[in-house]
Motif scaffolding. Sequence first.
Motif, PDB file in Angstrom:
ATOM      1  N   TYR A  29      66.604  37.439  33.856  1.00 50.49           N
ATOM      2  CA  TYR A  29      65.552  36.849  33.036  1.00 50.49           C
ATOM      3  C   TYR A  29      65.950  35.264  32.874  1.00 50.49           C
ATOM      4  O   TYR A  29      67.354  35.006  32.650  1.00 50.49           O
ATOM      5  N   GLY A  30      64.828  34.317  32.574  1.00 51.64           N
ATOM      6  CA  GLY A  30      65.223  32.919  32.312  1.00 51.64           C
ATOM      7  C   GLY A  30      64.206  32.120  32.737  1.00 51.64           C
ATOM      8  O   GLY A  30      62.874  32.545  33.333  1.00 51.64           O
ATOM      9  N   ASN A  31      64.750  30.799  32.998  1.00 49.74           N
ATOM     10  CA  ASN A  31      63.879  29.844  33.462  1.00 49.74           C
ATOM     11  C   ASN A  31      64.733  29.005  34.291  1.00 49.74           C
ATOM     12  O   ASN A  31      65.853  28.511  33.343  1.00 49.74           O
ATOM     13  N   PRO A  32      64.534  28.432  35.285  1.00 47.97           N
ATOM     14  CA  PRO A  32      65.661  27.773  36.252  1.00 47.97           C
ATOM     15  C   PRO A  32      65.894  26.190  35.413  1.00 47.97           C
ATOM     16  O   PRO A  32      66.823  25.750  35.953  1.00 47.97           O
ATOM     17  N   ASN A  33      64.989  25.917  34.781  1.00 45.45           N
ATOM     18  CA  ASN A  33      65.302  24.505  33.925  1.00 45.45           C
ATOM     19  C   ASN A  33      65.947  24.640  32.656  1.00 45.45           C
ATOM     20  O   ASN A  33      66.052  23.486  32.137  1.00 45.45           O
ATOM     21  N   SER A  34      66.349  25.694  32.596  1.00 44.40           N
ATOM     22  CA  SER A  34      67.187  25.779  31.184  1.00 44.40           C
ATOM     23  C   SER A  34      68.322  26.896  31.202  1.00 44.40           C
ATOM     24  O   SER A  34      68.277  27.771  31.361  1.00 44.40           O
ATOM     25  N   VAL A  35      69.447  26.331  30.811  1.00 43.41           N
ATOM     26  CA  VAL A  35      71.022  27.094  30.840  1.00 43.41           C
ATOM     27  C   VAL A  35      70.755  27.966  29.663  1.00 43.41           C
ATOM     28  O   VAL A  35      71.415  29.136  29.593  1.00 43.41           O
ATOM     29  N   GLY A  55      48.264  21.211  21.725  1.00 43.59           N
ATOM     30  CA  GLY A  55      48.274  21.898  20.469  1.00 43.59           C
ATOM     31  C   GLY A  55      48.790  23.237  20.339  1.00 43.59           C
ATOM     32  O   GLY A  55      48.530  24.024  19.305  1.00 43.59           O
ATOM     33  N   LEU A  56      49.261  23.739  21.538  1.00 36.86           N
ATOM     34  CA  LEU A  56      49.382  25.149  21.964  1.00 36.86           C
ATOM     35  C   LEU A  56      50.920  25.750  21.569  1.00 36.86           C
ATOM     36  O   LEU A  56      51.232  27.001  21.690  1.00 36.86           O
ATOM     37  N   TYR A  57      51.761  24.776  21.269  1.00 33.62           N
ATOM     38  CA  TYR A  57      53.269  24.832  21.193  1.00 33.62           C
ATOM     39  C   TYR A  57      53.809  25.741  22.348  1.00 33.62           C
ATOM     40  O   TYR A  57      54.670  26.500  22.140  1.00 33.62           O
ATOM     41  N   VAL A  58      53.293  25.296  23.492  1.00 35.53           N
ATOM     42  CA  VAL A  58      53.856  26.082  24.912  1.00 35.53           C
ATOM     43  C   VAL A  58      54.111  24.915  25.807  1.00 35.53           C
ATOM     44  O   VAL A  58      53.341  23.811  25.827  1.00 35.53           O
ATOM     45  N   HIS A  59      55.163  25.052  26.503  1.00 34.91           N
ATOM     46  CA  HIS A  59      55.006  24.386  27.884  1.00 34.91           C
ATOM     47  C   HIS A  59      54.962  25.028  29.221  1.00 34.91           C
ATOM     48  O   HIS A  59      55.809  26.096  29.097  1.00 34.91           O
ATOM     49  N   SER A  60      54.269  24.784  29.978  1.00 37.77           N
ATOM     50  CA  SER A  60      54.230  25.712  31.302  1.00 37.77           C
ATOM     51  C   SER A  60      55.389  25.176  32.378  1.00 37.77           C
ATOM     52  O   SER A  60      55.500  24.208  32.386  1.00 37.77           O
ATOM     53  N   THR A  61      55.781  26.156  32.943  1.00 36.78           N
ATOM     54  CA  THR A  61      56.805  26.048  34.004  1.00 36.78           C
ATOM     55  C   THR A  61      56.067  25.534  35.250  1.00 36.78           C
ATOM     56  O   THR A  61      54.729  26.134  35.459  1.00 36.78           O
ATOM     57  N   PRO A  62      56.369  24.688  35.867  1.00 37.33           N
ATOM     58  CA  PRO A  62      55.925  23.938  37.090  1.00 37.33           C
ATOM     59  C   PRO A  62      55.463  25.062  38.084  1.00 37.33           C
ATOM     60  O   PRO A  62      56.179  26.009  38.345  1.00 37.33           O
ATOM     61  N   GLU A  63      54.427  24.938  38.703  1.00 36.39           N
ATOM     62  CA  GLU A  63      53.802  25.880  39.693  1.00 36.39           C
ATOM     63  C   GLU A  63      54.632  25.824  40.695  1.00 36.39           C
ATOM     64  O   GLU A  63      54.895  27.012  41.558  1.00 36.39           O
ATOM     65  N   SER A  64      55.309  24.893  41.117  1.00 37.90           N
ATOM     66  CA  SER A  64      56.056  24.888  42.216  1.00 37.90           C
ATOM     67  C   SER A  64      57.202  25.708  42.187  1.00 37.90           C
ATOM     68  O   SER A  64      58.080  26.251  42.960  1.00 37.90           O
ATOM     69  N   ASP A  65      57.857  25.891  40.754  1.00 41.21           N
ATOM     70  CA  ASP A  65      59.013  26.780  40.362  1.00 41.21           C
ATOM     71  C   ASP A  65      58.453  28.252  40.644  1.00 41.21           C
ATOM     72  O   ASP A  65      59.199  29.195  41.010  1.00 41.21           O
ATOM     73  N   ILE A  66      57.198  28.606  40.123  1.00 42.85           N
ATOM     74  CA  ILE A  66      56.854  29.851  40.216  1.00 42.85           C
ATOM     75  C   ILE A  66      56.524  30.111  41.744  1.00 42.85           C
ATOM     76  O   ILE A  66      57.083  31.355  42.171  1.00 42.85           O
ATOM     77  N   GLU A  67      56.185  29.281  42.632  1.00 41.52           N
ATOM     78  CA  GLU A  67      56.042  29.601  43.868  1.00 41.52           C
ATOM     79  C   GLU A  67      57.477  29.727  44.612  1.00 41.52           C
ATOM     80  O   GLU A  67      57.749  30.791  45.414  1.00 41.52           O
ATOM     81  N   TYR A 117      60.312  30.903  43.215  1.00 40.58           N
ATOM     82  CA  TYR A 117      60.567  32.288  42.704  1.00 40.58           C
ATOM     83  C   TYR A 117      59.949  33.373  43.430  1.00 40.58           C
ATOM     84  O   TYR A 117      60.463  34.490  43.467  1.00 40.58           O
ATOM     85  N   ALA A 118      58.670  33.281  43.423  1.00 42.80           N
ATOM     86  CA  ALA A 118      57.873  34.232  44.401  1.00 42.80           C
ATOM     87  C   ALA A 118      58.331  34.524  45.871  1.00 42.80           C
ATOM     88  O   ALA A 118      58.312  35.523  46.225  1.00 42.80           O
TER      89      ALA A 118
END
Length: 373
Positions: free
Chosen positions: A130-136, A188-200, A202-203
């Motif tokens: 689990y995680g996100n490649p842009n945050s340790v 104003g949604l207090y979220v940040h989206s992971t770039p689509e390039s990262d989703i692609e 890891y897919a």
Amino acid sequence: MKKRTRARFWLGAIPFLMVAGCSEAATSQETMPEMNEESKLTSKDPYYDTESIASSPRFALSANYKEIEPSKKAKPLETNYTKEQLAKITVAEAHGGSRERSVPLGQTLHKDVADQTEGSLKDSRIVAFYGNPNSVHMGILGEHSPEDLMDKLMKQTRAYSELDPERPAIPAIELITTIAQRTPGDKGLYVHSTPESDIEKYAKLAEENNALLFLDVQLGRDSIMNQVKALEKYLKKPNIHLAIDTEFHVKQGQVPGENLGHVDGKNVQEAIKYVSKLAAENGLPDKVVVVHQFADKIISNKSAIQPDENVEVVLNSDGFGAPSLKTSGYHLLVQSQPIQYGGFKLFFKNDKPVMTPKEVLALDPAPSFINYQ
């Protein structure tokens, strides 16, 4: 194939000192513990064969995941425990006391609950990183290159296949695609989206390694359905599934990570129905929806959350802490409030100590989905 801020919350009557799985926890220099004595798997390993592993016509068109098959020396689950260990399994919780198991050792389905799908959990279990490649700080995905990550994931997955050869494990990546944050952002949604390039990226990584990909949404002030619809093009792919991080869904005037979030089970069920319809209309293999929870009050109307014709549902017990507290949390949130399958989250840095696969599989019911942050 066989057919975040650090805070104290109360989990029912149990003082559960744990923080949410995705919080920006303090960094640690600890290294990941050894997971198995077996050598690492590589893309040349026989466990990576690319032949179709499904028998039904529906799956034959799109079977692109592969269980890690156990070795010939692997023994049935129960034989891995001594009589003394088996006797202690049901009392190793913080509240103590004795109780009978609700289901036999190793069974993943709750008592009196069925699985009408042909999904991946019916005869297998899933082991995810689990995680996100842009945050340790958000998990193991941000700590390793994709290649090293997959080597470690295969090794960890294999440990579960060796312990329970009758239910071999499937490797998976759980990628946070919507990251809750403490600032409002453009919408104003207090979220940040992971770039689509990262989703692609890891897919593709999952597909190349015969693994599954779970797209995790942290919601912020957005609705569950808005987040799910934003991922629709990915959810139409056969090996991509959904995970919902309930604790970060906050209302007006609240901030993720500062206020404990809340979701209504009816809204979770709407997402399950939506994913089920996507699978049916697009001829996809049955899907899995993982619902994260680490405190009782995070989900109301929990009984509204139910599996569907094309969706298996996992209630994933989240949060870090001592093994006895984590076991108690699983008992309260999963075993005592049955939906379909149980999930269990572990933290390489923050669990002291990290429970072993053998300890995890002794839970009641045995988790069908195990994810590591």
